[in-house]
Design a protein around this motif. Structure first.
Motif, short mmCIF file in Angstrom:
data_model
loop_
_atom_site.label_atom_id
_atom_site.label_comp_id
_atom_site.label_asym_id
_atom_site.label_seq_id
_atom_site.Cartn_x
_atom_site.Cartn_y
_atom_site.Cartn_z
N GLY A 104 13.44 20.83 2.47
CA GLY A 104 12.66 21.95 2.97
C GLY A 104 11.39 21.58 3.70
O GLY A 104 10.64 22.45 4.13
N GLY A 105 11.09 20.28 3.86
CA GLY A 105 9.97 19.87 4.71
C GLY A 105 8.67 19.55 4.01
O GLY A 105 7.64 19.39 4.69
N LYS A 106 8.65 19.44 2.69
CA LYS A 106 7.43 19.10 1.98
C LYS A 106 7.35 17.59 1.79
O LYS A 106 8.22 17.00 1.14
N MET A 107 6.29 16.96 2.35
CA MET A 107 6.21 15.50 2.39
C MET A 107 4.86 14.99 1.92
O MET A 107 3.88 15.73 1.88
N ALA A 108 4.83 13.71 1.55
CA ALA A 108 3.60 13.09 1.08
C ALA A 108 3.60 11.62 1.46
O ALA A 108 4.66 10.99 1.58
N ILE A 109 2.39 11.07 1.62
CA ILE A 109 2.21 9.64 1.84
C ILE A 109 1.09 9.19 0.92
O ILE A 109 0.07 9.87 0.77
N ASN A 110 1.29 8.07 0.25
CA ASN A 110 0.27 7.53 -0.66
C ASN A 110 -0.83 6.83 0.12
O ASN A 110 -0.58 6.21 1.16
N ARG A 111 -2.04 6.88 -0.43
CA ARG A 111 -3.12 6.11 0.21
C ARG A 111 -2.78 4.63 0.21
O ARG A 111 -3.22 3.89 1.08
N GLY A 112 -1.96 4.18 -0.75
CA GLY A 112 -1.56 2.78 -0.80
C GLY A 112 -0.79 2.34 0.43
O GLY A 112 -0.86 1.17 0.84
N LEU A 113 -0.05 3.26 1.05
CA LEU A 113 0.67 2.92 2.29
C LEU A 113 -0.27 3.00 3.49
O LEU A 113 -0.14 2.21 4.43
N LEU A 114 -1.23 3.91 3.46
CA LEU A 114 -2.17 4.03 4.57
C LEU A 114 -2.98 2.75 4.76
O LEU A 114 -3.37 2.42 5.88
N TYR A 115 -3.24 2.03 3.66
CA TYR A 115 -3.95 0.74 3.78
C TYR A 115 -3.19 -0.23 4.67
O TYR A 115 -3.80 -1.08 5.35
N GLU A 116 -1.87 -0.15 4.67
CA GLU A 116 -1.03 -1.15 5.33
C GLU A 116 -0.79 -0.86 6.80
O GLU A 116 -0.27 -1.71 7.52
N LEU A 117 -1.12 0.34 7.25
CA LEU A 117 -0.88 0.72 8.63
C LEU A 117 -2.08 0.35 9.48
O LEU A 117 -3.21 0.29 9.00
N GLU A 118 -1.83 0.15 10.77
CA GLU A 118 -2.89 -0.26 11.69
C GLU A 118 -3.18 0.77 12.77
O GLU A 118 -4.27 0.79 13.32
N THR A 119 -2.22 1.60 13.07
CA THR A 119 -2.38 2.53 14.20
C THR A 119 -1.86 3.91 13.84
O THR A 119 -1.07 4.08 12.90
N GLU A 120 -2.28 4.88 14.63
CA GLU A 120 -1.77 6.24 14.45
C GLU A 120 -0.29 6.30 14.78
O GLU A 120 0.46 7.08 14.17
N ALA A 121 0.15 5.48 15.72
CA ALA A 121 1.57 5.47 16.08
C ALA A 121 2.42 4.99 14.90
O ALA A 121 3.53 5.50 14.67
N GLU A 122 1.92 4.00 14.13
CA GLU A 122 2.65 3.57 12.94
C GLU A 122 2.70 4.69 11.91
O GLU A 122 3.73 4.89 11.23
N LEU A 123 1.59 5.41 11.76
CA LEU A 123 1.59 6.57 10.86
C LEU A 123 2.62 7.59 11.34
O LEU A 123 3.37 8.15 10.53
N ALA A 124 2.67 7.84 12.63
CA ALA A 124 3.65 8.79 13.19
C ALA A 124 5.07 8.32 12.92
O ALA A 124 5.97 9.14 12.67
#
Length: 531
Positions: free
Chosen positions: A114-134
């Motif tokens: 149904g479209g409900k999503m989450a991302i942990n702050r622990g994964l945000l540490y590992e990303l470098e760009t907004e495109a990777e987040l996308a």
């Protein structure tokens, strides 16, 4: 006390093959639909409306079971949701997409039906760009849009042979044996490992959606390359997070490279990377990481019973970043384990003042109030905790409070919910539930029958159909013997769970068959749950 505190840290079958086959075929034909993402025809037993309802019902408890929302930086969650919405806008199905950041150091992201999503702050540490987040959020959006979670539920329905709600144990969660009720469904959905086809679809369409949203699809390649490198190094946390449900591979890297080449040929050549914007929006997150590292170490030490060392670490976390409620909550847990209930209450108050929407603070404070004899406040806090995330611990305590208030119906309801959990708390709740249920209705636990053996003796057969051991089982055998009413009492001292025992009533029929016993029945009068 110690168990509670430590828990805190046959009928004959009939074969109708033709009928069953016809009914099954009709159900399958009626349930076929086109997948909105892939365009393939597939089994569809859970409608879009039902998927949305499942996601909405499980979103909050699933967040709670994974650390709750990360609230000290509201702008970060707003930013992540904006990026997610930008990518999900290109999905071919209009779902109520929502993206939140969770206060959890494990690198992970997940999607409910149904479209409900989450991302942990622990994964945000590992990303470098907004495109990777996308790329991450687009991948998860496809899991929702392509019905991957719903398909898993449908497979479970088919294996059971019925369309029915089921309780699923959260075996891969840190909270396994702790969550009860419907919240277990969300925990299972986010911990499942998707198949290769589902991962391939999510990579393919998620990368296309991010490119359509204006991002550089090359980020999907660099992201998978990072994940493969981390998986080969078996870095701590990853194996329990994203890698458990989304295993990386060189095959996925190669597929993404081919897709990027295809997208380049279609004209997607000037996409954004958004490095500077991402670094700016995650600045607070990165600056406070040492405080969360200290908190994670404190949690590990506390789980091993090293309370002094754990307290020193959490004090260091508070010194570095005093706004985080989880730090005070953990310190409250430590005080609770030390039986310093006044200090625990003060610390939980500090946590709630910073975040009044996380179940664990109410659970701990409710336990502390209960130990101090403040039943009213204990009941309010424990119920508030259960409203956010139903747990065996809160339900068991609420059952005890209801029983003390002579509300047997409410007590049975709470104990029954807690009894579904494995472990000591579940066992205790099961005992408490059946103690009340069997007192009220002993026939619910004991099944009885009467038969005459080949020697003419009238035999009483009793079976304990409950999962608890019973003692002092008293029954009355009644029937009609040659037109005369006959009644015979019987008491069995011990009847183990699932055990069947025969009891000679002492009634003897004539060997020549001239006597008949009719309308025989067994009235269960009493049964006691054995200690």
């Amino acid at each position: 006390m110690s168990a509670r505190l430590s828990a805190f840290t046959s009928r004959k079958s009939i074969n109708f093959p033709a009928t069953i086959t016809t009914v099954s075929l009709l159900a399958v034909l009626a349930g076929c639909a086109t997948n909105p993402v892939t365009g393939d025809r597939e089994l569809n037993l859970i409608s879009t409306h039902e998927q949305i309802a499942i996601g909405e019902q499980n979103y909050v408890p699933t967040q709670q079971s994974q650390g709750g929302q990360y609230k000290v930086d509201a702008e970060l969650t707003r930013y992540v949701n904006e990026v997610g919405q930008r990518v999900a806008a290109y999905a071919p199905i209009d779902l109520p997409y929502e993206f939140v950041v969770l206060n959890n150091s494990v690198p992970n992201a997940w999607a409910l039906p149904g479209g409900k999503m989450a991302i942990n702050r622990g994964l945000l540490y590992e990303l470098e760009t907004e495109a990777e987040l996308a790329a991450v959020l687009g991948h998860e959006a496809v899991h929702a849009a392509a019905r991957h979670g719903a398909q898993s539920m449908e497979r479970g329905m088919l294996l059971q042979g019925a369309l029915m709600a089921t309780t699923i144990a959260a075996s891969n969660s840190d909270y396994a044996g702790y969550i009860v009720g419907g919240a277990q469904v969300g925990a299972q959905l986010i911990s499942q490992q998707y198949g290769r086809d589902a991962e391939r679809e999510s990579d393919l369409y998620g990368t296309r959606y991010m490119a359509q949203a204006g991002y550089d699809p090359q980020a999907a390649v660099s992201l998978q390359e990072t994940f493969v490198r981390l998986s080969e190094g078996r870095q701590a946390g990853w194996l329990d997070g994203l890698f458990a449900s989304h295993p990386p591979s060189q095959e996925r890297v190669a597929n993404n490279r081919q897709l990027v080449a295809q997208l380049r040929s279609e004209g997607f050549t000037n996409g954004e990377q958004g490095r500077e914007r991402y670094q700016q929006m995650t600045q607070t997150l990165r600056e406070t990481k040492p405080a969360y590292d200290a908190f994670d170490e404190a949690q590990r030490l506390a789980s091993e019973g090293q309370l002094d060392e754990a307290e020193a670490q959490v004090d260091e976390a508070i010194r570095m970043f005093s706004r985080e409620a989880r730090f005070y909550g953990l310190k409250g847990n430590i005080a609770l384990n030390r039986r310093d209930y006044g200090e625990a209450i003060d610390l939980y108050n500090s946590a709630i003042a910073r975040d009044d929407g996380y179940y664990e603070y109410y659970l701990g404070r409710g336990l502390a109030y209960n130990e101090r004899g403040n039943d009213r406040q204990a009941r309010a806090d424990l119920q508030a905790s259960n409203d956010l995330l139903p747990t065996a611990l809160a339900s068991n305590e609420l059952g005890g409070l209801a029983l003390a208030a002579n509300d047997r119906s409410a007590a049975k309801s709470y104990f029954e919910q807690a009894a579904s959990a494995p472990g000591q708390i579940g066992q205790n709740a099961q005992q408490a539930y059946y103690r009340l249920e069997i007192q009220d209705n002993p026939g619910s636990a004991v099944q009885g029958g009467v038969y005459v053996d080949d020697q003419g003796r009238v035999i009483l057969r009793l079976r304990n159909a409950s999962p608890v051991n019973l003692s002092q089982v008293t029954v009355q055998m009644q029937g009609i013997l040659n037109g005369e009413a006959v009644s015979q009492p019987a008491t069995i001292q011990n009847l183990a769970a699932g055990q069947t025992q025969d009891f000679n009533t002492g009634v003897q029929l004539a060997a020549d068959g001239s006597q008949q016993l009719t309308n025989a029945q067994v009235i269960v009068q009493q049964a006691v749950v054995a200690n």
